[in-house]
Enzyme design. Structure first.
Site, PDB file in Angstrom:
ATOM      1  CD  GLU A   1      -2.936   1.277   2.188  1.00 48.25           C
ATOM      2  OE1 GLU A   1      -3.022   0.400   3.053  1.00 48.25           O
ATOM      3  OE2 GLU A   1      -3.834   2.118   1.952  1.00 48.25           O
TER       4      GLU A   1
ATOM      5  CB  CYS B   1      -7.440   3.059   3.727  1.00 46.85           C
ATOM      6  SG  CYS B   1      -7.960   2.228   5.231  1.00 46.85           S
TER       7      CYS B   1
ATOM      8  CG  ASN C   1      -9.152  -2.457   2.227  1.00 45.05           C
ATOM      9  OD1 ASN C   1      -8.558  -3.520   2.360  1.00 45.05           O
ATOM     10  ND2 ASN C   1      -8.955  -1.447   3.037  1.00 45.05           N
ATOM     11  CD  GLU C   2      -9.497  -2.716   7.096  1.00 46.76           C
ATOM     12  OE1 GLU C   2      -9.783  -1.541   7.400  1.00 46.76           O
ATOM     13  OE2 GLU C   2      -8.571  -3.351   7.624  1.00 46.76           O
TER      14      GLU C   2
HETATM   15  O1  AHR Z   1      -2.409  -1.426   6.565  1.00 46.35           O
HETATM   16  C1  AHR Z   1      -2.874  -0.162   6.918  1.00 46.35           C
HETATM   17  C2  AHR Z   1      -4.392  -0.055   6.801  1.00 46.35           C
HETATM   18  O2  AHR Z   1      -5.002  -0.922   7.691  1.00 46.35           O
HETATM   19  C3  AHR Z   1      -4.972  -0.453   5.478  1.00 46.35           C
HETATM   20  O3  AHR Z   1      -4.960   0.588   4.573  1.00 46.35           O
HETATM   21  C4  AHR Z   1      -6.364  -0.826   5.808  1.00 46.35           C
HETATM   22  O4  AHR Z   1      -6.889  -1.814   4.967  1.00 46.35           O
HETATM   23  C5  AHR Z   1      -6.303  -1.247   7.251  1.00 46.35           C
HETATM   24  O5  AHR Z   1      -7.225  -0.561   8.019  1.00 46.35           O
END
Ligand code: AHR
Length: 642
Positions: free
Chosen positions: A44, A231, A362-363
């Protein structure tokens, strides 16, 4: 320190003779097939992991398109920002430099890079820029003391926008150098996309990656490579989500996006954090190919980051997002005659990239997610039935959302479910059995983001965190029939510009630092095996009793049996490993050990190998190996057979 092993612990019944614990590895009982791509990396652009990190570009705001176009630059004399008749319409700004006769200050600008520009004496750097107009420029490296340390003149020859290239060599080494551009000739010159790369990038590529960081990834032997985030995929707003189509095509014309880690944490505020997309999806796919890793791109499902707001695309308007997913598969795998496959070919890769899977969201959580995901799943299955689809179980490894989403993922029929856990070392140690009773018939698990967070040390990458991950991962290996993929998170952090820790690999402008956690991942990545084997000690299957965790695997391609033992205790233990099962002649054994007496130990730039793998001692007699597993140690025993 808190007690590490709260409840676990019955004794290792039946496996102790006075000093030696006997572990039986049944080579005839393959309990799970291990996916060849099981252990991998999750990338990321956080902590300046891409721009200022893995991506080799050394100039910040190279095309003057940050919202404050002078960000990263110190201008002097007569410098203005213009955008009429731009060289690159999607990055329209450029600088105009005018030198009037008799100017006292001169005209030009300095770029400060990403917390400085790392200069290495005697090494070659490739400088390039686009210019309109005729003039003479002086390009200089400047060190942290503001002294010039290597420069050259270059002439531009007038007319329309044109690219110029030159090589530069610093005369000194400095982690916090700058690039200075001086207009020497009178008149006006327009400059855009001013770019500086070390000549030595990963595989010598133009627009390439920082060699030391890319090679650190390669050295993990990753099987899967999830990108471009977390994120940042979702964006704080839908408008700032990661849009892969903006990250491909001519580098100069990839539009800038704000990085959501720019402002996410007010106590870790980086108003100069943007995504140039110079490291874009084409470059990610190339890296996957270099590493021999399967690509796992993750796309927005039409829901912005739910920690930030509740922006959601109405299902009736979701089609462009679904098209992005379908078009991405075409970009990766499509014939060169298709629109997106054609772009891939034009960028230099006519052969397909062989994409096998895609993540949608993602989440994500709540009732907004499943119906949107379903729309993607229907469309992808209809056009590309061979592509595996990864759904999300939300931001936590347990709790209400997790409990709601897993059945939903089963109902929708995704192939893998992404689980995230940022938990304490105690949690990791207590959860080595997490997957023992998972449903074997539904979607498989992708442990897509995990890391042991030791709050008391400020979440340092200390040995305790690494050892607890190593111990927990024996449970991933034992359950490899249900856990198909696993990636630590986050991957990179710039020591002067991080928002989140712990992180697997730290770096500054000159060097990288591999953490104890990195070495754990590396040991698993290199010694994964093809099938997990039944591993026991009497009635125990070694999930933490007396601080001992173990798993084993056979690698039928390399003809080795691999036994992993984490000794999470302050006592050195002797282990006799009995390789039960017929038909194998064992010929040699070695053991690699990660150990430190101090669980708080970390690696530093001054002492980078403080916690690093060492060769240990092992004896092998017939089908019995003996090792001494030191206090606080992770041991990987590799026994070769004929
Ligand atoms: O790894 C950091 C963050 O943690 C990522 O962007 C997200 O997916 C999670 O909340």
């Amino acid at each position: 320190m808190k007690r590490l092993l709260p409840l676990l612990l019955t004794a290792l019944v039946g496996c102790n003779n006075a000093q030696t614990v006997t572990i039986t590895v049944d080579t005839a009982q393959k309990i799970a097939e291990i996916q060849p791509n099981m252990y991998g990396i999750f990338f990321e652009d956080i902590n300046f992991g891409a721009d200022g990190g893995l991506y080799g570009e050394l100039v910040k705001n190279r095309s003057f398109d940050f919202p404050h176009p002078q960000t990263g630059w110190t201008m002097f004399g007569d410098v203005k920002i213009a955008s009429a008749s731009p060289a690159f319409p999607r990055n329209p700004n450029y600088a105009t430099l005018t030198l009037a006769p008799g100017s006292l200050t001169g005209t030009g600008m300095d770029n400060a890079g990403f917390k400085g520009i790392g200069l290495k004496e005697g090494e070659t750097y490739n400088l390039s820029f686009w210019a309109k107009g005729a003039g003479t420029l002086k390009m200089d490296f400047v060190d942290a003391d503001n002294d010039l340390c290597g420069g050259k003149e270059i002439q531009t020859d007038g007319g329309e926008w044109k690219q110029y290239r030159m090589e530069m060599t610093p005369e000194r080494t400095d982690a916090h150098g700058r690039l200075r551009i001086n207009l020497l000739s009178e008149g006006t010159l327009c400059l855009d996309h001013i770019s500086l790369f070390p000549a030595k990038t990963w595989k010598g590529r133009e627009n390439g990656m920082r060699e030391a960081l890319a090679s650190a990834l390669n050295d993990l032997n990753p099987g899967v490579f999830r990108f471009p985030g977390g994120c940042i995929v979702e964006g704080t707003t839908l408008g700032t989500r990661y849009q892969w189509k903006n990250s491909v095509g001519q580098v100069e014309n990839r539009p800038l996006n704000i990085n959501r880690w720019n402002y996410t944490f007010r106590h870790k505020f980086f108003p100069d954090y943007f995504q140039s997309y110079g490291l874009g999806f084409y470059e990610y796919f190339l890296l996957c190919e270099d590493f021999g890793a399967d690509a796992l791109p993750v796309l927005s499902c039409g829901i912005a980051c739910q920690f930030e707001n509740d922006q959601c695309v109405e299902p009736a308007h979701l089609q462009p997002y679904i098209d992005d997913a379908l078009d991405l598969i075409e970009f990766a795998n499509g014939a060169t005659g298709t629109k997106w496959g054609g772009l891939r070919a034009q960028m230099g890769h006519p052969e397909p990239f062989g994409l096998k899977m895609i993540g949608i969201g993602n989440e994500q959580w709540g009732e907004v997610y499943p119906p949107r995901l379903e729309m993607f799943v229907r469309a992808i299955r209809a056009k590309y039935p061979e592509i595996l689809i990864v759904g999300s179980s939300g931001p936590s490894a347990d709790g209400e959302q997790f409990e709601y989403l897993w059945p939903e993922m089963r109902r929708i029929g995704v192939d893998l479910v992404d689980e995230h856990y940022y938990k304490s070392p105690e949690w990791f140690l207590a959860n080595a059995g997490r997957y023992d009773n998972y449903d074997r018939n539904g979607p498989k698990v992708f442990a897509g983001e995990y890391a042991s967070h030791h709050a008391e040390s400020g979440k340092a990458n200390n040995f305790l965190s690494a050892l607890s991950e190593a111990a927990f991962m024996t449970g991933l290996e034992r359950n490899a029939d249900v856990v198909h993929l696993a990636t630590y998170a986050p991957l990179f952090a710039h020591v002067d510009a991080w928002q989140w820790r712990p992180d697997l690999i730290w770096f500054d402008n000159m060097q990288r630092l591999l953490t104890p956690n990195y070495y754990v991942q590396q040991l698993y990545g290199h010694h994964a095996g093809t099938h997990a084997l039944k591993t026991s000690c009497g009635t125990s299957d070694l999930k933490g009793e007396e601080g001992i965790y173990a798993s084993s695997a056979v690698d039928e391609n390399k003809s080795v049996v691999i036994i992993k033992i984490a000794n999470v205790s302050d006592k050195t233990r002797n282990f006799g490993i009995e390789l039960a099962g017929e038909g194998k002649k064992y010929v040699s054994a070695e053991v690699v050990v990660l150990q430190h007496d101090d669980l708080m130990a970390v690696n530093t730039f001054e002492n980078p190998l403080n916690v690093a793998p060492q060769e240990g001692k092992v004896t092998l007699k017939g089908n019995k190996a003996t090792i001494e597993a030191l206090n606080n140690s992770f041991n990987v025993l590799i026994v070769k057979y004929e």
